[in-house]
Design a protein around this motif. Structure first.
Motif, PDB file in Angstrom:
ATOM      1  N   UNK A   2     -35.004 -33.595 -14.688  1.00 60.33           N
ATOM      2  CA  UNK A   2     -34.103 -34.319 -15.622  1.00 60.33           C
ATOM      3  C   UNK A   2     -34.681 -34.026 -17.259  1.00 60.33           C
ATOM      4  N   UNK A   3     -35.564 -33.084 -17.162  1.00 61.26           N
ATOM      5  CA  UNK A   3     -36.244 -32.782 -18.505  1.00 61.26           C
ATOM      6  C   UNK A   3     -35.627 -31.943 -19.442  1.00 61.26           C
ATOM      7  N   UNK A   4     -34.760 -30.792 -18.842  1.00 58.17           N
ATOM      8  CA  UNK A   4     -33.875 -30.256 -19.700  1.00 58.17           C
ATOM      9  C   UNK A   4     -32.511 -29.949 -18.931  1.00 58.17           C
ATOM     10  N   UNK A   5     -31.384 -29.528 -19.595  1.00 57.40           N
ATOM     11  CA  UNK A   5     -30.329 -29.407 -19.122  1.00 57.40           C
ATOM     12  C   UNK A   5     -30.080 -28.210 -17.923  1.00 57.40           C
ATOM     13  N   UNK A   6     -29.365 -28.445 -16.947  1.00 56.81           N
ATOM     14  CA  UNK A   6     -29.483 -27.763 -15.747  1.00 56.81           C
ATOM     15  C   UNK A   6     -28.710 -26.199 -16.239  1.00 56.81           C
ATOM     16  N   UNK A  51     -34.658 -43.689 -18.154  1.00 58.49           N
ATOM     17  CA  UNK A  51     -35.365 -43.815 -19.514  1.00 58.49           C
ATOM     18  C   UNK A  51     -36.700 -42.852 -19.822  1.00 58.49           C
ATOM     19  N   UNK A  52     -37.330 -42.586 -18.482  1.00 59.98           N
ATOM     20  CA  UNK A  52     -38.325 -41.673 -18.464  1.00 59.98           C
ATOM     21  C   UNK A  52     -37.821 -40.151 -19.082  1.00 59.98           C
ATOM     22  N   UNK A  53     -36.817 -39.916 -18.487  1.00 58.55           N
ATOM     23  CA  UNK A  53     -36.546 -38.435 -18.613  1.00 58.55           C
ATOM     24  C   UNK A  53     -35.762 -38.338 -20.470  1.00 58.55           C
ATOM     25  N   UNK A  72     -47.490 -28.144 -15.390  1.00 58.10           N
ATOM     26  CA  UNK A  72     -46.742 -28.640 -16.762  1.00 58.10           C
ATOM     27  C   UNK A  72     -45.831 -29.678 -16.540  1.00 58.10           C
ATOM     28  N   UNK A  73     -45.261 -29.462 -15.196  1.00 57.63           N
ATOM     29  CA  UNK A  73     -44.046 -30.718 -14.972  1.00 57.63           C
ATOM     30  C   UNK A  73     -44.466 -31.704 -14.888  1.00 57.63           C
ATOM     31  N   UNK A  74     -45.849 -31.928 -13.963  1.00 60.76           N
ATOM     32  CA  UNK A  74     -46.667 -33.216 -13.556  1.00 60.76           C
ATOM     33  C   UNK A  74     -47.348 -33.723 -15.109  1.00 60.76           C
ATOM     34  N   UNK A  75     -47.862 -32.823 -15.835  1.00 55.63           N
ATOM     35  CA  UNK A  75     -48.569 -33.159 -17.023  1.00 55.63           C
ATOM     36  C   UNK A  75     -47.535 -33.882 -18.152  1.00 55.63           C
ATOM     37  N   UNK A 124     -37.541 -17.692 -16.260  1.00 56.84           N
ATOM     38  CA  UNK A 124     -37.614 -17.774 -14.832  1.00 56.84           C
ATOM     39  C   UNK A 124     -36.664 -18.799 -13.968  1.00 56.84           C
ATOM     40  N   UNK A 125     -35.823 -18.334 -13.112  1.00 58.86           N
ATOM     41  CA  UNK A 125     -34.958 -19.176 -12.662  1.00 58.86           C
ATOM     42  C   UNK A 125     -35.444 -20.477 -12.001  1.00 58.86           C
ATOM     43  N   UNK A 126     -36.792 -20.098 -11.021  1.00 58.25           N
ATOM     44  CA  UNK A 126     -37.432 -21.235 -10.574  1.00 58.25           C
ATOM     45  C   UNK A 126     -37.998 -22.267 -11.377  1.00 58.25           C
ATOM     46  N   UNK A 127     -38.544 -21.963 -12.583  1.00 59.79           N
ATOM     47  CA  UNK A 127     -39.204 -22.681 -13.602  1.00 59.79           C
ATOM     48  C   UNK A 127     -38.108 -23.639 -14.084  1.00 59.79           C
ATOM     49  N   UNK A 128     -36.925 -22.965 -14.457  1.00 63.84           N
ATOM     50  CA  UNK A 128     -35.650 -23.544 -15.100  1.00 63.84           C
ATOM     51  C   UNK A 128     -35.352 -24.856 -14.069  1.00 63.84           C
ATOM     52  N   UNK A 129     -35.190 -24.400 -12.857  1.00 59.94           N
ATOM     53  CA  UNK A 129     -34.480 -25.447 -11.944  1.00 59.94           C
ATOM     54  C   UNK A 129     -35.479 -26.485 -11.794  1.00 59.94           C
ATOM     55  N   UNK A 130     -36.878 -26.130 -11.580  1.00 56.05           N
ATOM     56  CA  UNK A 130     -37.924 -27.312 -11.639  1.00 56.05           C
ATOM     57  C   UNK A 130     -37.719 -28.351 -12.770  1.00 56.05           C
ATOM     58  N   UNK A 131     -37.586 -27.871 -14.038  1.00 58.54           N
ATOM     59  CA  UNK A 131     -37.690 -28.751 -15.172  1.00 58.54           C
ATOM     60  C   UNK A 131     -36.261 -29.585 -15.215  1.00 58.54           C
ATOM     61  N   UNK A 132     -34.965 -28.739 -14.723  1.00 56.31           N
ATOM     62  CA  UNK A 132     -33.734 -29.286 -14.698  1.00 56.31           C
ATOM     63  C   UNK A 132     -33.572 -30.548 -13.532  1.00 56.31           C
ATOM     64  N   UNK A 133     -33.997 -30.268 -12.535  1.00 57.94           N
ATOM     65  CA  UNK A 133     -34.175 -31.331 -11.433  1.00 57.94           C
ATOM     66  C   UNK A 133     -34.857 -32.396 -11.871  1.00 57.94           C
TER      67      UNK A 133
END
Ligand SMILES: [Fe+2]
Ligand SMILES: [Fe+2]
Length: 317
Positions: free
Chosen positions: A313-317, A278-280, A237-240, A302-311
């Motif tokens: 820049x897609x969601x707030x950390x 700009x991408x984020x 999902x992160x890649x897509x 899931x903490x790991x999934x949340x961190x993945x997306x926060x890192x």
């Protein structure tokens, strides 16, 4: 943001499809208007909010006909992309639901809706291509390279082991079907060439139903995945999601070159698109419904999934 997906029980249907879908109710007339020249004095080929680079001072200085030609180029490119996306990506994703490729039971209403959605996308491809051909013929646009994003999305499937491909296909469809539609519904009648407005509007009304449906199916699927499959789905999902918001820079430069901008000017014009954050920002504003569906499914619990997306820049950390 909770969005519309969170406030209703899942139905796994497209609602009153027989009386709402464009393919069932549309008049099928997507010919350019007789008074096109007159319309083009005040209207555009594409919503300028979606091609902000055309507001760049270098393009404004070049004059209205250049800006209009760039918008026409963009419209044809967007419609060529749409035609391919519907057939090669979205409908391939829908097949995984219809034909039981996802290794989970598919309730009959969910399967019926998938068959209807497949029909919708076939019609969207038909009218997108119809309008693309007319605009390309009008301007003599013959340079119509295969959009890079399609190649990259299909490349992502190739990189996945065969057993995981149905899941990857489904996720490609889920993301595609839940991005942007809501924002695009804000397009206004009197600023676009009437045929383009009618086509985008018909398409987007269908897509609002598709977005709800795919959000529900995602939640259903997510609840059935084991932890290992969830981790795999999270990285895909992160890649897509990232891929769907990448600009097609080589194409943009070709489009700008076609109206006479040299490499240096082209880079100045697209500079904003390439800014580090700009991408984020595009992801955050375009994937609101995608993230709402993921949140509702418990993805971010899931903490790991949340961190993945926060890192990313897609969601707030
Ligand atoms: Fe569509
Ligand atoms: Fe769709």
């Amino acid at each position: 943001m909770t969005g519309s997906v969170s406030s209703r029980a899942p139905h796994y249907t497209l609602g009153d499809w027989n009386h709402k879908a464009a393919v069932r109710t549309g008049k099928g007339d997507y010919r350019l208007p007789e008074n096109l020249e007159q319309q083009l004095r005040s209207r555009d080929w594409f919503p300028s909010a979606f091609i902000p680079y055309t507001e760049h001072p270098l393009i404004q200085e070049a004059g209205r006909s250049i800006a209009q030609r760039l918008a026409a180029n963009h419209l044809v490119h967007f419609l060529d992309y749409t035609t391919l996306l519907e057939h090669r990506v979205v409908n391939r994703a829908v097949e995984t639901i219809v034909h039981g490729e996802l290794a989970l039971p598919i309730p009959q209403p969910m399967k019926t809706a998938a068959l209807q959605l497949y029909t919708d996308e076939g019609y969207h491809a038909l009218f997108s291509n119809d309008v693309a051909e007319q605009v390309a013929a009008l301007y003599g646009i013959s340079d119509r390279p295969s959009p890079r994003r399609i190649q990259r999305l299909l490349g992502l499937i190739d990189a996945v082991t065969p057993g995981d491909r149905p899941l990857a296909w489904f996720l490609l469809g889920f993301v595609s079907e839940t991005i942007i539609a809501k924002e695009l519904l804000a397009i206004t009648r009197d600023t676009l060439v009437c045929t383009v407005y009618r086509m985008l509007r018909s398409h987007l009304e269908d897509e609002a139903r598709h977005s709800r449906y795919f959000s529900e199916v995602f939640q259903y699927l997510w609840s059935a995945l084991d932890p290992t499959q969830r981790d795999l789905a999270a990285s895909m999902l992160l890649q897509i999601i990232g891929l769907y918001f990448e600009p097609d820079l080589p194409w943009l430069k070709r489009s700008l070159a076609s109206v006479g901008f040299n490499e240096r000017s082209a880079l100045q014009i697209v500079a904003d698109v390439l800014l580090p954050d700009a991408h984020g920002r595009r992801v955050r504003s375009g994937a609101v419904s995608t993230f709402a569906a993921m949140r509702k499914a418990g993805f971010f619990d899931n903490e790991h999934h949340r961190r993945l997306f926060a890192q990313a820049g897609f969601i707030d950390g």
